[in-house]
Structures are given as structure tokens and as C-alpha cells.
Design an enzyme around this catalytic site. Structure first.
Site, PDB file in Angstrom:
ATOM      1  N   LYS A 132      37.993  37.906  42.677  1.00 15.00           N
ATOM      2  CA  LYS A 132      37.617  39.324  42.577  1.00 15.00           C
ATOM      3  C   LYS A 132      36.578  39.649  43.662  1.00 15.00           C
ATOM      4  CE  LYS A 132      38.866  39.198  37.734  1.00 15.00           C
ATOM      5  NZ  LYS A 132      38.723  39.777  36.398  1.00 15.00           N
ATOM      6  N   ASN A 165      41.141  33.798  40.736  1.00 21.54           N
ATOM      7  CA  ASN A 165      40.968  35.140  41.301  1.00 21.54           C
ATOM      8  C   ASN A 165      39.472  35.388  41.415  1.00 21.54           C
ATOM      9  OD1 ASN A 165      40.884  37.869  41.835  1.00 21.54           O
ATOM     10  ND2 ASN A 165      41.666  38.500  39.818  1.00 21.54           N
ATOM     11  N   SER A 173      40.169  35.329  30.251  1.00 18.44           N
ATOM     12  CA  SER A 173      39.164  34.448  29.649  1.00 18.44           C
ATOM     13  C   SER A 173      39.616  32.989  29.520  1.00 18.44           C
ATOM     14  CB  SER A 173      38.704  35.008  28.295  1.00 18.44           C
ATOM     15  OG  SER A 173      38.083  36.282  28.473  1.00 18.44           O
ATOM     16  N   HIS A 221      47.123  43.747  39.717  1.00 20.74           N
ATOM     17  CA  HIS A 221      46.079  43.316  38.793  1.00 20.74           C
ATOM     18  C   HIS A 221      45.576  44.526  38.012  1.00 20.74           C
ATOM     19  CE1 HIS A 221      42.269  41.912  37.213  1.00 20.74           C
ATOM     20  NE2 HIS A 221      42.759  40.687  37.342  1.00 20.74           N
TER      21      HIS A 221
END
Ligand code: PGA
Length: 264
Positions: free
Chosen positions: A26, A24, A226, A109
Site C-alpha cells: 500500500k 501489498n 487481516s 483493490h
């Protein structure tokens, strides 16, 4: 069915589910950056054992789709509207995404939920709208740190899964992927332990099992928060963890390719 056949143990469920490693981006990725990324990333994909997906900005979709053509990588958007058209300034519909060649979409999300007010009610319409258009949705769910500390993780997941999948017929449930992303682990470097990931993802699978046991065995549930090259293999070795949704570490094509390889 004979007694003997009934006595046979079932195939291990995990064997039916191909790992799915997703990135992702972003708010990252001009077309120039996307093209450069793909030039590095594509040659690193050597017949991966996992399915691979990249969720990129709308404006980079066509660049990434062309650059990764033939690699088998699914390219998708990071959000979409549940509406087909109308007075919804700034929104992009499922049909607009498929027309441009996108194969998938992230829905719900936590950043869309927290920063842009996306609700479970809206997702109830978006998940079936994506499926109807031929997009493979990833429904993101997960609890905040406060909810976890208050013992509310299961209640939160039950609500998010219940609402998000409510309008998906049982025979299409396994066409949805779920990403369990505890909000306290997103972008913080504070990764869930493999046991925490397994426990929550096992719970998500059981929730789907409440609708359809067959779908529960087939649906892929990813862990996100993470994930890095150094922790991916241990997370992915958990029996219910079918893959990863990778944010920050997916921006480095070498690191992301290492996470893909860790699923093999
Ligand atoms: P992170 O993000 O890997 O940077 O924690 C995960 C996500 O938001 O999907």
C-alpha cells in the site's frame, strides 16, 4: 476412452495449483525502506514451496526488482491504467510497468474502488490490458459488511467476477489470479473464518467454472484481509484457498516470510 479409464477419480484439483503468497505494501516503502526490507527478506526465502509476490509503490519498483533479483519473487504494481497513453494525468500504463521489469499488477483493490472510484467497467479493460502486456494480474473482489449482512455476498461477487473477467478469453482465464478480500476484514484485524474464506472462494471458483471448468481448476484464488503469521496456516489449509494477499503483516519481512513458510 475405456470404461476403466473413465472410472478413474480425477486428480485432486488443489494439487495442480501452487500456493501464491503476496504482499501489498500500500502506501509504504520509500526506496531506502524498500532496500532495507529486501536485505532482511531475501535471505529468509529458503526455496519456498509457494510462489511469492510483492506489490510495491511505483517509485520502489526498480529498487525491489534489483534487490530481489534471482530470488524468484514476482514484483508488481498496485494499480495501472487501462489506457496506453493520453491525457490521463497521474496514470501509469501496462507498458511502463513491464519496461521497468514489473511482472504483475494488482487490479481493483477495494481501496482503489472505494477511495479512487475504480469501477468494474474500468477493470473490464484493465485485466485484458495487463495480460496483453505480459503482466500477471490479480483481480481483487469482495463484499462490504452491509452486503454480507444483507445476504448479498454472492450477488456482489458474481457481478465483480463477471465484469472483471468478461473480456478475458476462456483460454487466458487461468492466467489471472483472483483475490477474495472481504472489505470488513481488510486492515481491521477481523479475519474471515477459514469456513467463510472457503465458502466465498469456492463460490468464486464456481463462477469461473461457469465460463470454463478447466480454468476453474487452474485459476488461483487467494484470500486477503487481516492475514497474519498466526492465522495463515489454517486459512491456507482450506481446499479452495490457493494463497494470501497480505497487507499490514507484509510490512514486517520476518512475519511475511513466516506466512510464506505457512504455505509449505
Ligand atoms: P490487511 O490488508 O492484510 O492489512 O488486512 C489486505 C489487503 O488490503 O490486501
Amino acid at each position: 476412452m475405456s470404461e476403466d479409464r473413465r472410472a478413474q477419480p480425477a486428480e485432486p484439483a488443489a494439487s495442480q495449483r501452487k500456493p501464491y503468497i503476496t504482499g501489498n505494501w500500500k502506501l509504504w516503502g520509500t526506496r531506502a525502506q524498500a532496500a532495507e526490507y529486501c536485505r532482511t527478506f531475501a535471505p529468509l526465502l529458503d526455496d519456498p514451496a509457494a510462489d511469492v509476490g510483492l506489490f510495491v509503490p511505483f517509485t520502489a519498483l526498480d529498487t525491489v526488482i534489483s534487490a530481489l533479483d534471482g530470488t524468484g519473487v514476482t514484483v508488481g504494481a498496485q494499480t495501472m491504467s487501462g489506457e496506453d497513453s493520453g491525457a490521463f494525468t497521474g496514470e501509469v500504463s501496462a507498458a511502463m510497468l513491464t519496461e521497468g521489469g514489473a511482472g504483475a499488477v494488482l487490479l481493483g483493490h477495494s481501496e482503489r474502488r472505494q477511495l479512487y472510484g475504480e469501477t468494474d467497467r474500468a477493470l473490464q479493460a484493465k485485466v485484458p490490458a495487463a495480460l496483453a502486456a505480459g503482466l500477471a494480474p490479480i483481480l481483487c473482489v469482495g463484499e462490504t459488511e452491509e452486503e454480507r449482512e444483507a445476504g448479498d455476498m454472492e450477488r456482489k461477487l458474481r457481478h465483480q467476477i463477471g465484469e472483471g473477467l468478461e473480456s478475458v478469453p476462456d483460454d487466458r482465464l487461468a492466467d489471472v489470479t483472483v483475490a477474495y478480500e472481504p472489505i470488513w476484514a481488510i486492515g481491521t484485524g477481523q479475519v474471515a473464518t477459514p469456513d467463510q474464506a472457503q465458502e466465498a472462494i469456492g463460490f468464486v471458483r464456481a463462477l469461473v467454472g461457469g465460463r470454463s471448468e478447466e480454468a476453474a481448476q487452474r485459476i488461483r484464488v487467494l484470500y486477503g484481509g487481516s492475514v497474519k503469521p498466526g492465522n495463515a496456516a489454517e486459512l491456507l489449509s482450506q481446499p479452495d484457498v490457493d494463497g494470501a494477499l497480505v497487507g499490514g503483516a507484509s510490512l514486517d519481512p520476518e512475519g511475511f516470510a513466516a506466512i510464506v513458510a505457512a504455505a509449505g
